[in-house]
Enzyme design. Structure first.
Site, PDB file in Angstrom:
ATOM      1  CD  GLU A  65      -3.376  -0.862   1.605  1.00 51.18           C
ATOM      2  OE1 GLU A  65      -3.612   0.263   2.080  1.00 51.18           O
ATOM      3  OE2 GLU A  65      -4.225  -1.771   1.543  1.00 51.18           O
TER       4      GLU A  65
HETATM    5  C1  LIG Z   1       3.576  -8.947   0.010  1.00 47.18           C
HETATM    6  C2  LIG Z   1       3.119  -7.931  -0.973  1.00 47.18           C
HETATM    7  C3  LIG Z   1       1.768  -7.800  -1.237  1.00 47.18           C
HETATM    8  C4  LIG Z   1       1.330  -6.892  -2.199  1.00 47.18           C
HETATM    9  N1  LIG Z   1       0.015  -6.839  -2.543  1.00 47.18           N
HETATM   10  C5  LIG Z   1      -0.349  -6.110  -3.623  1.00 47.18           C
HETATM   11  C6  LIG Z   1      -1.674  -6.187  -4.146  1.00 47.18           C
HETATM   12  O1  LIG Z   1      -2.522  -6.904  -3.610  1.00 47.18           O
HETATM   13  N2  LIG Z   1      -1.975  -5.465  -5.236  1.00 47.18           N
HETATM   14  C7  LIG Z   1      -1.062  -4.666  -5.860  1.00 47.18           C
HETATM   15  O2  LIG Z   1      -1.385  -4.065  -6.858  1.00 47.18           O
HETATM   16  N3  LIG Z   1       0.198  -4.541  -5.371  1.00 47.18           N
HETATM   17  C8  LIG Z   1       0.575  -5.255  -4.288  1.00 47.18           C
HETATM   18  N4  LIG Z   1       1.851  -5.160  -3.812  1.00 47.18           N
HETATM   19  C9  LIG Z   1       2.784  -4.263  -4.456  1.00 47.18           C
HETATM   20  C10 LIG Z   1       3.243  -3.107  -3.579  1.00 47.18           C
HETATM   21  O3  LIG Z   1       2.239  -2.148  -3.486  1.00 47.18           O
HETATM   22  C11 LIG Z   1       4.535  -2.596  -4.231  1.00 47.18           C
HETATM   23  O4  LIG Z   1       5.532  -3.546  -3.912  1.00 47.18           O
HETATM   24  C12 LIG Z   1       4.920  -1.245  -3.771  1.00 47.18           C
HETATM   25  O5  LIG Z   1       4.018  -0.317  -4.283  1.00 47.18           O
HETATM   26  C13 LIG Z   1       6.332  -0.850  -4.188  1.00 47.18           C
HETATM   27  O6  LIG Z   1       6.635  -1.210  -5.491  1.00 47.18           O
HETATM   28  P1  LIG Z   1       8.017  -1.992  -5.779  1.00 47.18           P
HETATM   29  O7  LIG Z   1       8.112  -3.128  -4.823  1.00 47.18           O
HETATM   30  O8  LIG Z   1       8.075  -2.302  -7.220  1.00 47.18           O
HETATM   31  O9  LIG Z   1       9.143  -0.968  -5.384  1.00 47.18           O
HETATM   32  P2  LIG Z   1       9.770   0.174  -6.309  1.00 47.18           P
HETATM   33  O10 LIG Z   1       8.694   1.023  -6.871  1.00 47.18           O
HETATM   34  O11 LIG Z   1      10.752  -0.448  -7.239  1.00 47.18           O
HETATM   35  O12 LIG Z   1      10.523   1.048  -5.239  1.00 47.18           O
HETATM   36  C14 LIG Z   1      11.788   0.658  -4.693  1.00 47.18           C
HETATM   37  C15 LIG Z   1      12.130   1.641  -3.566  1.00 47.18           C
HETATM   38  O13 LIG Z   1      12.261   2.941  -4.109  1.00 47.18           O
HETATM   39  C16 LIG Z   1      11.428   3.842  -3.393  1.00 47.18           C
HETATM   40  N5  LIG Z   1      10.942   4.849  -4.334  1.00 47.18           N
HETATM   41  C17 LIG Z   1      10.384   4.676  -5.549  1.00 47.18           C
HETATM   42  N6  LIG Z   1      10.067   5.843  -6.090  1.00 47.18           N
HETATM   43  C18 LIG Z   1      10.443   6.795  -5.227  1.00 47.18           C
HETATM   44  C19 LIG Z   1      10.360   8.200  -5.182  1.00 47.18           C
HETATM   45  N7  LIG Z   1       9.844   8.920  -6.158  1.00 47.18           N
HETATM   46  N8  LIG Z   1      10.826   8.832  -4.085  1.00 47.18           N
HETATM   47  C20 LIG Z   1      11.350   8.144  -3.042  1.00 47.18           C
HETATM   48  N9  LIG Z   1      11.442   6.825  -3.028  1.00 47.18           N
HETATM   49  C21 LIG Z   1      11.001   6.152  -4.101  1.00 47.18           C
HETATM   50  C22 LIG Z   1      10.305   3.010  -2.822  1.00 47.18           C
HETATM   51  O14 LIG Z   1       9.752   3.607  -1.661  1.00 47.18           O
HETATM   52  C23 LIG Z   1      11.028   1.715  -2.503  1.00 47.18           C
HETATM   53  O15 LIG Z   1      11.625   1.809  -1.244  1.00 47.18           O
HETATM   54  C24 LIG Z   1       2.279  -6.059  -2.844  1.00 47.18           C
HETATM   55  C25 LIG Z   1       3.637  -6.170  -2.524  1.00 47.18           C
HETATM   56  C26 LIG Z   1       4.062  -7.100  -1.623  1.00 47.18           C
HETATM   57  C27 LIG Z   1       5.535  -7.218  -1.353  1.00 47.18           C
END
Ligand SMILES: Cc1cc2nc3c(=O)[nH]c(=O)nc-3n(C[C@H](O)[C@H](O)[C@H](O)COP(=O)(O)OP(=O)(O)OC[C@H]3O[C@@H](n4cnc5c(N)ncnc54)[C@H](O)[C@@H]3O)c2cc1C
Length: 754
Positions: free
Chosen positions: A438
Site C-alpha cells: 500500500e
Molecule cells: C507482500 C506484498 C503484497 C502486495 N500486494 C499487492 C496487491 O494486492 N496489489 C497490488 O497491486 N500490489 C501489491 N503489492 C505491491 C506493492 O504495493 C509494491 O511492492 C509497492 O508499491 C512498491 O513497489 P516496488 O516493490 O516495485 O518498489 P519500487 O517502486 O521499485 O521502489 C523501490 C524503492 O524505491 C522507493 N521509491 C520509488 N520511487 C520513489 C520516489 N519517487 N521517491 C522516493 N522513493 C522512491 C520506494 O519507496 C522503494 O523503497 C504487494 C507487494 C508485496 C511485497
C-alpha cells in the site's frame, strides 16, 4: 481586487510563481485533490484549535460489533495454528477459509443492505489488530477484501447493477477478490504501467458487444492465486474511437472474472515466508464487456482518481492496525519475558539497558494506538483522510519495525530460534511486508506525507496552486491576488507566533486546561508555529523544486507525523479520564516526540539551500535551550509499567489475543502470572539467602508454596525453552529426506577426521 496592488505587486509575483511552479499533470492534480484534510490541517496552521481535537468522539464498538469481536473473531483465532500455516501447510486450513466466508470476514466494509457486515472503521481496525497478533497470514487474508479493491471501489463508484450483483457475492465470500495494480515496470510509479486494454467489439455470451481486450502481467498480487474476480488497473486506449473521441483514456479499473479465457492466476510468491496467498497474474487477449469497467463506461480513464480517493480508508486501517498490534504485542511479551527471564540473579527487566528498550516500547504502544483510535474516529465521521492515512501507514509500520527489533533484542536467542515456541518471529518476518505494501514507506514518507500534506493541509497553498493552474490569465491573476495576500497575512502572524513561542518556550501558547498535560499542549503549539513558518520558507525559497528535495520533505513529513501522533496521545489521555498512572508514558511520548520534531526541524534548516532563509528561520524558531528527550528516571518508570502487572500495562498492551490453551503465548501469560504471584516468596528466599530446596529443609516454605514454586519453575523452563528437531523431524519439515543423510554424512566425516 485592489488594482494598484494587483498591478504593481501581485502581477510580477504571479509571473514568477507561474514559472516556478510547473504545470501539474492530470495524475498529479488528481492525487493532490483526492481525499480531505482534518486535524493535520490545524497542526499545519501553526495555531491548532485544540477544541477541534478534543471534541472528536472517541470511537467505540457497537453492541453488534462487540458481539462479533467476542464471538467469531475469538473463535477464528482459536482455530489458527500459525506455525502449521507458515511452515507445514503453506496455506490456511480449508475450515478457516470456510469460517471466514460464512461469518463474512471478507464483507466487513460492505453495507448491510448488500449483505455485508457494514462495520465501522474502528471495528474493522480492532478485528484486524486482534487477528494480527495471532497470525499475520490470516490477518492479511482478511485485510485485502476489506481494503482497496473491488469491494471498496464498487461501493464508492460502482453502478447500481454492479453493486446489486457483486457486493452480496463478495460479502459472503462466494466471490473472492484481489486487486491488481503493481507490475514489474510499475511499482511505486503506477503511471509507468504497460498493462493495456483496447476498446473493441467482441463476442460475449453469443452476441457481439462493445468491450475491452486486455493484456496484463502483474505481480505481488495478494489473493491472486485463489481469487475469483480480479479488480484490474490498466491503461485504456480507444484507437477506433468507439467510445468517444479520446484515444488514450488513461488508467482504468475493471472487474475481470478469473475463469475467463486467457486469465492466469495460479502461481504463488513466498512473501517473507508468510503464507497468505500472493502471486503474479497474467492475462492474454482477455475480453470483457465495457460494462465491466467499475462505474461503467463514464469511468473509463478515471482509475487513478478512483484509487486515490479509495486509498484513504484502507491505508488508514489495515496496515496501521497490524503495526499497532505488533507494537502492543512486543510491549506485552517483552514486559512479561523481562520479568520471567533472570540473569545475574535478577530479572533482566531490572537492567538499565533493557529498560531503555522497554520504556520506548511502552510509550510507542500508548501513542501509536492513540493515533489509530483518532484516525478511526475521523474515518467514522465519513472523512476521506488521505494525508493522515499516509502518516499512519508509514509510521505505524516504521514503529512496528522498531518495536519488534526491541522485543527481539530483549528476548535474544529465544527470539532467534524458529519454531512453534517462538512468538515473535512471525511478526518480525511481516515487518518488510508492512513497510512495502500500500505504498512503500520511503516514497510515502518522502513524497506523499509532506508533498500532499503541504498543499492540502496548508491554509492557502492549494488555492495558490489552483489559481496558478488557471489558463485564463486575468482570472488566474485575480484568484492569485486573493489567495496570495491571505497567505501573506497568515505568514506574518506565523512569524510572530513562532518567535514569541520559541522565546518563551511555549509557556503562553494556547492550550486547554488539561491538568498536568497542559504544558505538552503548549509545547506542541510552539512547534506547530515553527513548523508552519518553516514550511512557508521552504515553499518560498524552493518553489516547485521542493518536490525533488525529498530529504527536506521527508523530514517535514516526519514533523507533521510526530505532531499528529503526539496530539492523538494527548487526546487519549483525556478520553480515558486522565489516568494518573499512565501519565509517564504520555510524558515519555511527548519528550521523545518533541525532541525528534526539534532535530528534524534543525536538519531542515541546516539543509535549506537559501542560506539567508535558514538564518532567518533559525533566529525565529530555534533560539535558546534545546529540548531534551526522556530522562533515565522516566524511561525506567515507563519500563516498569510493562514489567509489572498494572492497569496501565493492560491499557497499553491490552485487547490482544491471549493465546490458545498451551501455546507459547498462553504459557508466557501463565508463567508471568505465576512469577508475579510468587514474587513475595522469592523475595523472602533472597533475603534469607536460601535456594527453594534449602528453604524447604529449613521449614521456611509450606507445602503449598513449595508446590507453587515447582509449578513456576516448570513454567519458566517452558518459557525460556526453544525448539529443536531430530534429524527425522528436520527432514520432514523441509520435505527432504536427503537432509537427514547429509547430516549423518557430516557426522561420519567428522568422526573420520578425528
Ligand atoms: C507482500 C506484498 C503484497 C502486495 N500486494 C499487492 C496487491 O494486492 N496489489 C497490488 O497491486 N500490489 C501489491 N503489492 C505491491 C506493492 O504495493 C509494491 O511492492 C509497492 O508499491 C512498491 O513497489 P516496488 O516493490 O516495485 O518498489 P519500487 O517502486 O521499485 O521502489 C523501490 C524503492 O524505491 C522507493 N521509491 C520509488 N520511487 C520513489 C520516489 N519517487 N521517491 C522516493 N522513493 C522512491 C520506494 O519507496 C522503494 O523503497 C504487494 C507487494 C508485496 C511485497
Amino acid at each position: 481586487m485592489n488594482d494598484f496592488r494587483a498591478k504593481y505587486i501581485t502581477k510580477p509575483i504571479h509571473k514568477w510563481a507561474k514559472k516556478a511552479l510547473p504545470a501539474l499533470s492530470q495524475t498529479e492534480s488528481e492525487a493532490l485533490t483526492a481525499g480531505e484534510v482534518w486535524w493535520e490541517a490545524e497542526l499545519f496552521s501553526g495555531n491548532p484549535d485544540w477544541s477541534k481535537l478534543l471534541d472528536v468522539k472517541a470511537p467505540k464498538l457497537s453492541e453488534e460489533e462487540q458481539a462479533f469481536f467476542d464471538g467469531p473473531c475469538q473463535e477464528l483465532c482459536g482455530m489458527i495454528d500459525d506455525w502449521k500455516i507458515n511452515q507445514i501447510d503453506g496455506d490456511l486450513p480449508e475450515e478457516v477459509w470456510q469460517f471466514m466466508r460464512e461469518n463474512k470476514f471478507f464483507g466487513m466494509i460492505i453495507p448491510k443492505s448488500y449483505g455485508g457486515l457494514g462495520f465501522s472503521a474502528f471495528a474493522h481496525s480492532e478485528i484486524v489488530r486482534f487477528i494480527s497478533t495471532r497470525s499475520v497470514a490470516v490477518a492479511v487474508t482478511v485485510m485485502v477484501p476489506n481494503s482497496l479493491g473491488p469491494g471498496e471501489l464498487l461501493h464508492l463508484f460502482g453502478t447500481d447493477e454492479q453493486k446489486d450483483y457483486w457486493l452480496p457475492l463478495l460479502a459472503d465470500g462466494r466471490e473472492l477478490p484481489a486487486f491488481g495494480l503493481t507490475s514489474a515496470e510499475a511499482g511505486s510509479d503506477a503511471s509507468a504501467m504497460v498493462d493495456e486494454g483496447v476498446i473493441c467489439k467482441g463476442q460475449w455470451e453469443g452476441e457481439e458487444v462493445l468491450g475491452i481486450r486486455l493484456n496484463w502481467k502483474k505481480r505481488y498480487i495478494t489473493l491472486s492465486p485463489v481469487c475469483t474476480v480480479l479488480g484490474l488497473a490498466f491503461k485504456l486506449r480507444d484507437p477506433d474511437a468507439l467510445l468517444g473521441s479520446e484515444k488514450d483514456l488513461g488508467i482504468t479499473c475493471a472487474l475481470v472474472p478469473t475463469d475467463l479465457d486467457g486469465v492466469d492466476t495460479g502461481s504463488r510468491h513466498l512473501p517473507s515466508s508468510t503464507m497468505f496467498m500472493n502471486g503474479p497474474t497474467t492475462g492474454e487477449d482477455v475480453f470483457i464487456p465495457i460494462d465491466y469497467i467499475i462505474g461503467g463506461p463514464e469511468y473509463a480513464g478515471k482509475g487513478w482518481m478512483m484509487l486515490m480517493s479509495a486509498l484513504a480508508a484502507g491505508r488508514g486501517i489495515s496496515l496501521p492496525s497490524m503495526g499497532c498490534a505488533a507494537i502492543a504485542y512486543s510491549a506485552h511479551t517483552t514486559g512479561a519475558y523481562a520479568r520471567i527471564r533472570e540473569q545475574f540473579n535478577l530479572p533482566i527487566g531490572k537492567f538499565g539497558g533493557v529498560q531503555a528498550r522497554m520504556g520506548r516500547l511502552a510509550a510507542d504502544a500508548y501513542a501509536m494506538d492513540a493515533a489509530r483510535h483518532l484516525t478511526c474516529a475521523g474515518l467514522d465521521e465519513g472523512r476521506a483522510l488521505s494525508v493522515i492515512s499516509a502518516i499512519m501507514k508509514a509510521h505505524a509500520t516504521f514503529k512496528m519495525r522498531e518495536a519488534i527489533n526491541d522485543a527481539m533484542d530483549v528476548h535474544s536467542g529465544k527470539a532467534v530460534i524458529d519454531g512453534p515456541s517462538n512468538y515473535l518471529l512471525p511478526l518480525y518476518r511481516a515487518v518488510p511486508i508492512g513497510i512495502t505494501v500500500e505504498g512503500a514507506n520511503i516514497v510515502t514518507r518522502s513524497l506523499i506525507i509532506f508533498g500532499q500534506g503541504s498543499i492540502r493541509a496548508h491554509p492557502h497553498m492549494l488555492d495558490n496552486i489552483m489559481a496558478l493552474q488557471e489558463e485564463d490569465q486575468d482570472k488566474s491573476l485575480e484568484k492569485f491576488d486573493k489567495s496570495f495576500w491571505a497567505h501573506v497575512g497568515h505568514t506574518s502572524m506565523t512569524v510572530f507566533r513562532a518567535w514569541s513561542r520559541a522565546l518563551t518556550g511555549g509557556r503562553f501558547a494556547p492550550a486547554p486546561d488539561a491538568g498536568k498535560a497542559t504544558h505538552i499542549y503548549r509545547q506542541l503549539a510552539r512547534w506547530s508555529a515553527a513548523y508552519a513558518l518553516t514550511a512557508d520558507f521552504a515553499f518560498l525559497t524552493l518553489g516547485g523544486e521542493l518536490k525533488r528535495k525529498e530529504m527536506i520533505s521527508g523530514r517535514m513529513g516526519d514533523i507533521l507525523s510526530e505532531m499528529y501522533i503526539l496530539s492523538a496521545a494527548l487526546k487519549r489521555w483525556e478520553d480515558e479520564g486522565r489516568q494518573d498512572a499512565d501519565f509517564p508514558v504520555l510524558e515519555y511520548a511527548a519528550a521523545a516526540g518533541l525532541k525528534r520534531i526539534q532535530s528534524s526541524l534543525d536538519e531542515v534548516i541546516d539543509n535549506l539551500p537559501a542560506r539567508w532563509a535558514a538564518w532567518v528561520l533559525r533566529f525565529f524558531t530555534l533560539p535558546g535551550a534545546k529540548v531534551s528527550g526522556p530522562d533515565d528516571r522516566l524511561t525506567a518508570t515507563c519500563s516498569d509499567l510493562i514489567f509489572e502487572p498494572s492497569e496501565t500495562r493492560s491499557r497499553i498492551t491490552g485487547n490482544l489475543y491471549p493465546g490458545a490453551s498451551g501455546d507459547a503465548l498462553d504459557v508466557l501469560n501463565q508463567c508471568y502470572a505465576k512469577v508475579i504471584e510468587m514474587a513475595p516468596v522469592m523475595k523472602r528466599l533472597r533475603e534469607e539467602k536460601k535456594t527453594p530446596e534449602e528453604a524447604l529443609e529449613a521449614g521456611l516454605l509450606d507445602d503449598a508454596e513449595w508446590a507453587n514454586l515447582n509449578e513456576m519453575k516448570a513454567l519458566v523452563d517452558k518459557v525460556i525453552a526453544v525448539d529443536d528437531y531430530s534429524p527425522d523431524e528436520f527432514a520432514a519439515l523441509f520435505g527432504n529426506e536427503d537432509n537427514k543423510d547429509h547430516q549423518s554424512l557430516n557426522k561420519q566425516a567428522k568422526v573420520a577426521t578425528e
